[in-house]
Design an enzyme around this catalytic site. Sequence first.
Site, PDB file in Angstrom:
ATOM      1  N   ALA A 128     -31.581  19.683  20.590  1.00 30.52           N
ATOM      2  CA  ALA A 128     -30.477  20.596  20.283  1.00 30.52           C
ATOM      3  C   ALA A 128     -29.922  20.350  18.888  1.00 30.52           C
ATOM      4  O   ALA A 128     -29.194  21.183  18.355  1.00 30.52           O
ATOM      5  CB  ALA A 128     -29.350  20.435  21.305  1.00 30.52           C
ATOM      6  N   SER A 140     -27.035  14.526  21.673  1.00 28.39           N
ATOM      7  CA  SER A 140     -27.472  15.923  21.672  1.00 28.39           C
ATOM      8  C   SER A 140     -28.237  16.178  22.954  1.00 28.39           C
ATOM      9  O   SER A 140     -28.810  15.254  23.540  1.00 28.39           O
ATOM     10  CB  SER A 140     -28.398  16.175  20.486  1.00 28.39           C
ATOM     11  N   ASP A 141     -28.270  17.417  23.405  1.00 28.45           N
ATOM     12  CA  ASP A 141     -29.290  17.761  24.385  1.00 28.45           C
ATOM     13  C   ASP A 141     -30.639  17.662  23.666  1.00 28.45           C
ATOM     14  O   ASP A 141     -30.695  17.582  22.440  1.00 28.45           O
ATOM     15  CB  ASP A 141     -29.047  19.153  24.987  1.00 28.45           C
ATOM     16  N   TRP A 142     -31.718  17.680  24.428  1.00 32.66           N
ATOM     17  CA  TRP A 142     -33.051  17.386  23.871  1.00 32.66           C
ATOM     18  C   TRP A 142     -33.470  18.453  22.862  1.00 32.66           C
ATOM     19  O   TRP A 142     -33.665  19.610  23.215  1.00 32.66           O
ATOM     20  CB  TRP A 142     -34.054  17.246  25.012  1.00 32.66           C
TER      21      TRP A 142
END
Length: 863
Positions: free
Chosen positions: A275, A271-273
């Site tokens: 997200a 995941s993005d941070w």
Amino acid sequence: MSLSSLAAGAVLDRRDPVPPGYVAPPYYPTPHGGWVSEWSESYRKASLLVANMTLAEKTNITSGTGIFMGRCVGNTGSALRVGIPQLCLQDGPLGVRNTDHNTAFPPGITAGATWDKDLMRRRGVAIGEEFRGKGVNIHLGPSVGALGRKPRGGRNWEGFGSDPVLQAFGGALTIEGVQSVGVIATIKHLIANEQEMYRMYSLVKPGISSNLDDRTMHELYLWPFAEGVRSGVGSVMISYNAINGSAAAQNSYLMNGLLKDELGFQGFVMSDWLAQISGVPSALAGLDMSMPGDRNEIPLLGNSYWMYDYSRAVLNGSVPVDRLNDAVTRILAAYFQMGQDQNYPRPNFDTNTQNAEGPLYPGALISPSGVVNEFVDVQGNHAEVAREVARDAITLLKNQNNTLPLLRNASLKVFGTAAEKNPDGINSCADQGCNKGTLGMGWGSGSARYPYMDSPIDGFKSRGSNYQYFNTDSFPSNSSPSPNDTAVVFVTADSGENYITVEGNPGDRTSSNLNLWHNGDKLIQDVAAKYTSVVVVVHTVGPVIMEAWHDLPSVKAVLFAHLPGQEAGTSLMEVLYGDTSPSGHLPYTVPTSESNYPASVNLVGYQIGQPQDTHTEGLYIDYRHFNKESITPRYAFGFGLSYTSFSFSDASISAVTPLTAVPPSRPAKGTTPAYSTAIPPASEAYWPENFNRIWRYLYSWLEKNDADDAAEAANSPTKYPYPAGYSNVQTAGPAAGGAQGGNPALFDTAYDISVTVTNTGARAGKAVAQLYVQFPQGIAVETPTIQLRDFEKTSTLQPGASQTLSLRVTRKDLSVWDTASQNWVVPSVNGDYGIWVGSSSDSLSLRCGTASMTCAGGQASPV
Ligand code: NOJ
């Protein structure tokens, strides 16, 4: 939706309706990784470990240990019993972020402007060496999304330009370079994260939904990711936004369908941070790693959707253990694929502090301390490749009366604060969140600290130039113009990531628009009123409007030096004084006005509920739009002058693989690791005895009674409410798949084109040959007038010298995505494709035709 229902955990329902026609259909299950031969050995090694890991060891690998809970921006849990250490994940695409003794390379947009494949690869190798040297396992780059759809988008500069093919080569060559030294590269952000505002889901508002149709998805946004996967990328970062209403981090169509099945991605998806917005649905939709591990709404409380809750979800039967096994196998396979089991260095720096010693877990209230920064110098000779990129990106847009190159003893008056280092210190703004002094990069997580800044003034100095510098952005009254002076004016435009606002711009260029910053227009106008020969040097993240001054009679020369990183000075001097002819070309179109663009690429402002960003322009972004609407830009995509001139001649075309309307059938998937599908015993998740816990740190163990309760719940008749369309039966995969990147036949070369480039001028220089495809007339499907498909740059050619370049077009290059058959289709097998070669998208006079199989110069440019 009310806050109280959110608080009750109704996170999954946070879907607002999207406009009709934009769908994210369910796609289950996650295809098991391991079915392509290039990864077999790594999967074999990974599966031997996974078969022997406990449940808690496995879930520990799939998540970060919490925000600020380690030396890197992301730190996975470990499985030391089977020899797997914590893995270190670190930003960013232009070099190691938040550290020392590193190189601040020119960012992606600058690499894109070189149009030099070899240089893109070499930059990647050097970046990889620095990440390895710092002990980073997983490099959080390259970025190919944002693709550059919105000229004001804050993070376009991290990628390579507003065209899928330029992004694809930039991304894939960077991946090859980075991974050649054993570092796992991460291609990001999947997908359509085209603006910064409203990108994230929060307690009160869902993230923006990028709504795009299937053809646009395939022909534009997915294209560079397909090439990244084809080059063997080990990891993919999912974006913050939603796609067609479904958050990327739990969008099964995106991760299971497009990425893992159609593109045959064998690595792991992170995941993005913050997200990730759910536990079970994200796992089922294909997410393999949660970063940094915390729940998104209020991080730092020590709560996670995964870790202990992933262990629980497997024990109670809501996530099949099969899915967890696949996620862990993918992560470990990437680790083995890059050879990280062989003497890979451990992290020797700390992203959270510059001190030698500090807390080991800064996110914990009470943390043990120790040595965290070892100040390892990883720069090697990388300044050379950084300088080469900065220099060969410099794009000469205007040069009247051969004002450039400057004579060695030219009398110069230099204006603009951007010519000299930030007086407060080159790293005085965290993550470069300010625009002060020479602009070498944008701001945000894609930045790095400068080890030094070789400013343009340093360059003038070390060359012994005859110059006087006015370190101001307002025209000074004391510059005493004399008729022999050449004025050189430095101006900028900046942008970055949303968590920092700079001069009213919250990442995107919301308030500056596409104008120069710091009243740059006025400075240039004022200088141009007093001096007769003015050279304008623009350091910029992307297109800027130049109409206020471009045609003033004294503005003789204009250069885009893009974002040079630490190597702003010498690289520029080499071009200004003519040691090297400029050879950069624009990686985007420069408009005459923002109204040149379709309204749908404006930044989306506040909307009640989920902001909807509908890509009604479809395929028509950047030059595809300008060409369709016959809008003449200020400078076309691909434009760039030199001090010399080139001719393109003796072109020839040869057929390689015969085209068919539909590609030959895909190969079947190979075998993948097989494990027991039985739910493991609850004891595999019990806390170890006498374990010293760090508060807020994320662990994968459960209290004994929690684990036992979860195991008990597995027998309950109440089952987890699986998403519509859920299934756990592996499938053969779509027709468009078959290997990394898609059906391998898509990448068959259909035609080879060769062209001779001759330096017809009086100075040495390098030329770029750009190849654009024009689909045959009269086909049933509409296509952009021309589309970039390949490019090559010559080596330095002396006056009169020639070089023959080889270019190619693949089956995919000549296909359109057919939404009905869900495959790439050649719309006219015997049709006359125009294969145009030239120096810019609006300067194409050499055409090879696939009907006649001949090439001819002197043709009317299609644009
Ligand atoms: C958020 C950014 O979008 C991403 O690109 C970056 O890698 C992470 N933060 C980690 O810093």
